[in-house]
Write an enzyme that holds these catalytic residues in place. Structure first.
Site, PDB file in Angstrom:
ATOM      1  N   GLU A  52     -19.893  45.781  52.522  1.00 47.26           N
ATOM      2  CA  GLU A  52     -19.455  47.191  52.434  1.00 47.26           C
ATOM      3  C   GLU A  52     -20.217  47.971  53.489  1.00 47.26           C
ATOM      4  OE1 GLU A  52     -19.950  49.188  48.582  1.00 47.26           O
ATOM      5  OE2 GLU A  52     -20.095  51.107  49.634  1.00 47.26           O
ATOM      6  N   ARG A  56     -21.414  56.583  56.589  1.00 43.03           N
ATOM      7  CA  ARG A  56     -22.437  57.636  56.512  1.00 43.03           C
ATOM      8  C   ARG A  56     -23.000  57.992  57.873  1.00 43.03           C
ATOM      9  NH1 ARG A  56     -25.704  55.173  51.277  1.00 43.03           N
ATOM     10  NH2 ARG A  56     -23.842  55.012  49.998  1.00 43.03           N
ATOM     11  N   THR A  80     -18.498  54.595  50.932  1.00 40.99           N
ATOM     12  CA  THR A  80     -18.747  56.042  50.965  1.00 40.99           C
ATOM     13  C   THR A  80     -17.514  56.805  51.450  1.00 40.99           C
ATOM     14  OG1 THR A  80     -21.004  55.414  51.631  1.00 40.99           O
ATOM     15  CG2 THR A  80     -20.560  57.744  51.444  1.00 40.99           C
ATOM     16  N   LYS A 140     -15.990  50.330  41.060  1.00 37.38           N
ATOM     17  CA  LYS A 140     -17.420  50.275  41.374  1.00 37.38           C
ATOM     18  C   LYS A 140     -18.094  51.083  40.269  1.00 37.38           C
ATOM     19  CE  LYS A 140     -20.537  52.301  44.869  1.00 37.38           C
ATOM     20  NZ  LYS A 140     -20.982  52.021  46.238  1.00 37.38           N
TER      21      LYS A 140
END
Ligand code: 3PG
Length: 220
Positions: A52, A56, A80, A140
């Site tokens: 993953e 960011r 994210t 998640k």
């Protein structure tokens, strides 16, 4: 909830094949674009092929593109993802999957028609129920440790036993096993496999070794 089984389920099979291949998913943040390929290669060679990559940093999308092109054995998702616009960018960058820290109705709706499967983030039963209504069955669980950890996941299994989770947030080498032992946990995620210190030092051997330890310990 079982009456909703006839709803289109949002790529549960695809998500299962990604998550069950992983057991442990490194959550990676790339600050320098040139780190993307050597870091990804170290993880894949260490035995952790599902990654993953968080959106960011400014170079994250380009890093994702390069990792996917250079490492055909890797399965690289965008993490994210906060908005449909970012989801679209992740699709365009070739993300194999999308992970969100939380979920909004707009994201849930966007994900249903996207060709790229989404693992939406939830921390409560209400959020889980919202996703369930859109057809989501895989989530998640974030932030896992701060949201009740193993005890919370055991409690989720009572009302919604079909849901499966990738807990992330506060997972370490020491507590991963207790999550992976739960019947509703497919895999766990975390940043502990790619410590910033090792990335900054370009210590790819160190990361490969860490990945190998994790893969040896947790993969079946
Ligand atoms: C994530 O986005 O999943 C988290 O930042 C990872 O959490 P961790 O840093 O506690 O592993």
């Amino acid at each position: 909830m079982s009456t909703e089984k006839q709803l289109p389920s949002t790529r549960t099979t695809e998500l299962d094949s990604i998550c069950l291949r992983a057991e442990v998913i490194p959550v990676v943040t790339i600050e320098r674009l040139e780190d993307a390929i050597p870091l990804g290669r170290a993880l894949v060679e260490g035995g952790l092929a599902v990654i993953e990559l968080t959106l960011r940093t400014d170079c994250a999308l380009e890093a994702l593109k390069r990792m996917n092109e250079a490492l055909p054995r890797a399965c690289v998702g965008a993490g994210t993802v906060l908005t449909p616009a970012q989801y679209r960018q992740a699709e365009q960058a070739g993300a194999d999957f999308v992970v969100t820290p939380g979920a909004t109705d707009t994201l849930y709706r966007y994900g249903v028609s996207s060709p790229v499967p989404m693992l939406p983030g939830v921390a409560t039963v209400s959020e889980l129920m919202a996703g369930w209504q859109y057809g989501y069955r895989r989530f998640k669980f974030f932030p896992a440790e701060a949201s009740g950890g193993v005890a919370a996941l055991k409690s989720f299994a009572a009302p919604i036993p079909e849901a499966r989770f990738c807990p992330t947030g506060g997972i370490t080498m020491d507590n991963a096993e207790s999550y992976l032992a739960l019947p509703n946990v497919m895999c766990v995620g975390g940043s502990w496999i790619t410590p910033k210190k090792l990335i900054d030092a370009e210590d790819w051997d160190g990361i490969r070794e860490l990945a190998r330890q994790v893969a040896d310990r947790f993969h079946h």
